[in-house]
Design a protein around this motif. Structure first.
Motif, PDB file in Angstrom:
ATOM      1  N   TRP A  38       0.844  -1.198   0.000  1.00 46.53           N
ATOM      2  CA  TRP A  38       0.000   0.000   0.000  1.00 46.53           C
ATOM      3  C   TRP A  38       0.878   1.246   0.000  1.00 46.53           C
ATOM      4  O   TRP A  38       1.938   1.279   0.630  1.00 46.53           O
ATOM      5  N   SER A  39       0.434   2.273  -0.731  1.00 46.27           N
ATOM      6  CA  SER A  39       1.178   3.528  -0.730  1.00 46.27           C
ATOM      7  C   SER A  39       0.220   4.687  -0.969  1.00 46.27           C
ATOM      8  O   SER A  39      -0.836   4.505  -1.561  1.00 46.27           O
ATOM      9  N   MET A  40       0.610   5.890  -0.480  1.00 52.28           N
ATOM     10  CA  MET A  40      -0.346   6.995  -0.429  1.00 52.28           C
ATOM     11  C   MET A  40      -0.481   7.791  -1.736  1.00 52.28           C
ATOM     12  O   MET A  40      -0.467   9.020  -1.741  1.00 52.28           O
ATOM     13  N   ASN A  41      -0.615   7.067  -2.854  1.00 50.82           N
ATOM     14  CA  ASN A  41      -0.937   7.715  -4.120  1.00 50.82           C
ATOM     15  C   ASN A  41      -2.442   7.972  -4.136  1.00 50.82           C
ATOM     16  O   ASN A  41      -3.192   7.227  -3.512  1.00 50.82           O
ATOM     17  N   VAL A  42      -2.878   8.966  -4.893  1.00 54.03           N
ATOM     18  CA  VAL A  42      -4.318   9.271  -4.891  1.00 54.03           C
ATOM     19  C   VAL A  42      -5.119   8.071  -5.405  1.00 54.03           C
ATOM     20  O   VAL A  42      -6.284   7.881  -5.039  1.00 54.03           O
ATOM     21  N   GLY A  43      -4.524   7.254  -6.231  1.00 46.57           N
ATOM     22  CA  GLY A  43      -5.159   6.013  -6.694  1.00 46.57           C
ATOM     23  C   GLY A  43      -6.124   6.237  -7.854  1.00 46.57           C
ATOM     24  O   GLY A  43      -6.331   7.372  -8.285  1.00 46.57           O
ATOM     25  N   ASN A  44      -6.736   5.135  -8.324  1.00 44.87           N
ATOM     26  CA  ASN A  44      -7.526   5.226  -9.549  1.00 44.87           C
ATOM     27  C   ASN A  44      -8.949   5.723  -9.358  1.00 44.87           C
ATOM     28  O   ASN A  44      -9.456   6.489 -10.198  1.00 44.87           O
ATOM     29  N   GLU A  45      -9.606   5.338  -8.255  1.00 47.80           N
ATOM     30  CA  GLU A  45     -10.995   5.818  -8.065  1.00 47.80           C
ATOM     31  C   GLU A  45     -11.017   7.342  -7.908  1.00 47.80           C
ATOM     32  O   GLU A  45     -11.690   8.065  -8.641  1.00 47.80           O
ATOM     33  N   LYS A  46     -10.218   7.850  -6.947  1.00 50.65           N
ATOM     34  CA  LYS A  46     -10.144   9.315  -6.766  1.00 50.65           C
ATOM     35  C   LYS A  46      -9.430   9.940  -7.960  1.00 50.65           C
ATOM     36  O   LYS A  46      -9.723  11.071  -8.360  1.00 50.65           O
ATOM     37  N   GLY A  47      -8.532   9.170  -8.598  1.00 52.39           N
ATOM     38  CA  GLY A  47      -7.791   9.670  -9.758  1.00 52.39           C
ATOM     39  C   GLY A  47      -8.702  10.019 -10.920  1.00 52.39           C
ATOM     40  O   GLY A  47      -8.466  11.006 -11.628  1.00 52.39           O
ATOM     41  N   ILE A  48      -9.766   9.241 -11.109  1.00 49.60           N
ATOM     42  CA  ILE A  48     -10.713   9.529 -12.195  1.00 49.60           C
ATOM     43  C   ILE A  48     -11.456  10.835 -11.915  1.00 49.60           C
ATOM     44  O   ILE A  48     -11.677  11.657 -12.806  1.00 49.60           O
ATOM     45  N   ILE A  49     -11.775  11.070 -10.655  1.00 46.14           N
ATOM     46  CA  ILE A  49     -12.419  12.350 -10.269  1.00 46.14           C
ATOM     47  C   ILE A  49     -11.433  13.497 -10.517  1.00 46.14           C
ATOM     48  O   ILE A  49     -11.785  14.520 -11.112  1.00 46.14           O
ATOM     49  N   LEU A  50     -10.181  13.295 -10.110  1.00 42.93           N
ATOM     50  CA  LEU A  50      -9.119  14.300 -10.358  1.00 42.93           C
ATOM     51  C   LEU A  50      -9.015  14.595 -11.852  1.00 42.93           C
ATOM     52  O   LEU A  50      -9.014  15.761 -12.271  1.00 42.93           O
ATOM     53  N   ASP A  51      -8.988  13.537 -12.668  1.00 45.04           N
ATOM     54  CA  ASP A  51      -8.924  13.716 -14.132  1.00 45.04           C
ATOM     55  C   ASP A  51     -10.063  14.620 -14.607  1.00 45.04           C
ATOM     56  O   ASP A  51      -9.858  15.555 -15.375  1.00 45.04           O
ATOM     57  N   ASN A  52     -11.275  14.321 -14.153  1.00 42.80           N
ATOM     58  CA  ASN A  52     -12.449  15.065 -14.633  1.00 42.80           C
ATOM     59  C   ASN A  52     -12.405  16.530 -14.206  1.00 42.80           C
ATOM     60  O   ASN A  52     -12.730  17.424 -14.994  1.00 42.80           O
ATOM     61  N   VAL A  53     -11.978  16.792 -12.969  1.00 42.34           N
ATOM     62  CA  VAL A  53     -11.909  18.188 -12.505  1.00 42.34           C
ATOM     63  C   VAL A  53     -10.829  18.941 -13.278  1.00 42.34           C
ATOM     64  O   VAL A  53     -11.036  20.095 -13.680  1.00 42.34           O
ATOM     65  N   VAL A  54      -9.705  18.282 -13.563  1.00 37.54           N
ATOM     66  CA  VAL A  54      -8.640  18.923 -14.358  1.00 37.54           C
ATOM     67  C   VAL A  54      -9.162  19.237 -15.762  1.00 37.54           C
ATOM     68  O   VAL A  54      -9.018  20.365 -16.251  1.00 37.54           O
ATOM     69  N   LYS A  55      -9.825  18.257 -16.386  1.00 41.88           N
ATOM     70  CA  LYS A  55     -10.326  18.466 -17.751  1.00 41.88           C
ATOM     71  C   LYS A  55     -11.304  19.635 -17.801  1.00 41.88           C
ATOM     72  O   LYS A  55     -11.229  20.506 -18.666  1.00 41.88           O
ATOM     73  N   GLU A  56     -12.216  19.698 -16.832  1.00 40.79           N
ATOM     74  CA  GLU A  56     -13.238  20.764 -16.911  1.00 40.79           C
ATOM     75  C   GLU A  56     -12.635  22.141 -16.579  1.00 40.79           C
ATOM     76  O   GLU A  56     -13.120  23.161 -17.037  1.00 40.79           O
ATOM     77  N   SER A  57     -11.515  22.138 -15.808  1.00 44.37           N
ATOM     78  CA  SER A  57     -10.881  23.421 -15.467  1.00 44.37           C
ATOM     79  C   SER A  57     -10.014  23.935 -16.611  1.00 44.37           C
ATOM     80  O   SER A  57      -9.720  25.111 -16.690  1.00 44.37           O
ATOM     81  N   ASN A  58      -9.556  23.007 -17.469  1.00 46.12           N
ATOM     82  CA  ASN A  58      -8.683  23.379 -18.600  1.00 46.12           C
ATOM     83  C   ASN A  58      -7.612  24.395 -18.170  1.00 46.12           C
ATOM     84  O   ASN A  58      -7.508  25.486 -18.731  1.00 46.12           O
ATOM     85  N   PRO A  59      -6.798  24.052 -17.175  1.00 47.52           N
ATOM     86  CA  PRO A  59      -5.870  25.010 -16.573  1.00 47.52           C
ATOM     87  C   PRO A  59      -4.610  25.259 -17.403  1.00 47.52           C
ATOM     88  O   PRO A  59      -4.187  24.387 -18.160  1.00 47.52           O
ATOM     89  N   SER A  60      -3.999  26.427 -17.232  1.00 44.31           N
ATOM     90  CA  SER A  60      -2.722  26.744 -17.896  1.00 44.31           C
ATOM     91  C   SER A  60      -1.561  26.753 -16.914  1.00 44.31           C
ATOM     92  O   SER A  60      -0.424  26.523 -17.286  1.00 44.31           O
ATOM     93  N   THR A  61      -1.855  27.068 -15.652  1.00 41.56           N
ATOM     94  CA  THR A  61      -0.813  27.062 -14.622  1.00 41.56           C
ATOM     95  C   THR A  61      -1.319  26.268 -13.432  1.00 41.56           C
ATOM     96  O   THR A  61      -2.391  26.574 -12.895  1.00 41.56           O
ATOM     97  N   ILE A  62      -0.594  25.216 -13.076  1.00 44.97           N
ATOM     98  CA  ILE A  62      -1.028  24.277 -12.043  1.00 44.97           C
ATOM     99  C   ILE A  62       0.053  24.114 -10.982  1.00 44.97           C
ATOM    100  O   ILE A  62       1.252  24.082 -11.311  1.00 44.97           O
ATOM    101  N   LEU A  63      -0.377  24.020  -9.735  1.00 44.76           N
ATOM    102  CA  LEU A  63       0.531  23.756  -8.615  1.00 44.76           C
ATOM    103  C   LEU A  63       0.046  22.519  -7.873  1.00 44.76           C
ATOM    104  O   LEU A  63      -1.162  22.373  -7.623  1.00 44.76           O
TER     105      LEU A  63
END
Ligand code: 610
Ligand code: MG
Length: 214
Positions: A38-63
């Motif tokens: 086990w390791s503290m990566n965001v993982g795939n279930e939460k990762g898919i949510i992360l993907d969707n929020v990134v896509k809808e934000s269409n960001p140019s500068t990310i931290l």
């Protein structure tokens, strides 16, 4: 030879993933961390949510706050168009070294700036030293007691503008109660909770999206 878990994760990726293929890097980290350690990566279930929020934000500068092994850096950067700037902050040199190699193997190192140091020191440097105007997207996944102070520091440094998205991992497990209370009640953010599951476990967890009102 691999003394640390993080080195073992890197070794597994180098042996089993396809160089230049971010999805295979993601899949192999998830495979290793669900089957072996086990390791503290965001993982795939939460990762898919992360993907969707990134896509809808269409960001140019990310931290990103808290690179760890670079799993979420690979997840985010594989979605970005050319020319986007992605900064990720990590103060543990051993983790930063593993993350750089994983990001490099995925073929994304040109999109990523791994800033070695503490968020408290680096956030105030972003405007002058790293020529950042404002941040479109911030992924918060470092020590949970730093979420609130670092969010307030981002505000203080005028790095957030109307519509900036702050997305925080682990608001249930391990939890970041002071951060949740702050973003939901200070009047400066529109908040949305995304229920999900703790990486590689059946426990409930969630992401919180806090959009700065400007
Ligand atoms: O504790 C968790 N994450 C902390 C992550 C911490 C990462 O951010 C860095 N860091 C910390 N403050 C920093 C300040 N400046 C720079 N890097 C910093 C640490 O060196 C580490 O690489 C966690 C725990 C569980 N869990 O189930 O127990 C699940 C999760 O998804 C988690 O994210
Ligand atoms: Mg996390």
């Amino acid at each position: 030879l691999c003394q640390t878990k993080e080195q073992r994760i890197l070794d597994f990726v180098l042996k089993n993933a396809v160089r230049g293929d971010p999805q295979s890097v993601i899949d192999n980290i998830d495979k290793y961390c669900s089957q072996r350690e086990w390791s503290m990566n965001v993982g795939n279930e939460k990762g898919i949510i992360l993907d969707n929020v990134v896509k809808e934000s269409n960001p140019s500068t990310i931290l990103e706050l808290g690179t760890y092994c670079g799993y979420s850096a690979v997840r985010i950067c594989r979605l970005l168009k050319p020319g986007v700037r992605f900064f990720t902050v990590e103060f543990n040199p051993a983790y930063a070294a593993v993350a750089k190699q994983i990001i490099e193997f995925a073929g994304l190192i040109d999109k990523v700036q791994v800033l070695e140091g503490s968020t408290g020191d680096i956030i105030p440097q972003l405007k002058k030293k790293y020529e950042v105007d404002t941040l479109d997207f911030v992924f918060v996944d470092h020590w949970k007691d730093k979420y609130k102070p670092d969010t307030q520091l981002l505000e203080k440094c005028n790095l957030l503008r109307k519509g900036s998205v702050v997305l925080a991992d682990n608001v249930i497990v391990p939890g970041a109660p002071d951060f949740l209370e702050y973003v939901r009640n200070c009047g400066k953010y529109d908040c949305t909770n995304f229920p999900s599951f703790l990486e590689y476990m059946d426990e409930k967890d969630a992401l919180e999206k806090a959009v700065f009102r400007g």
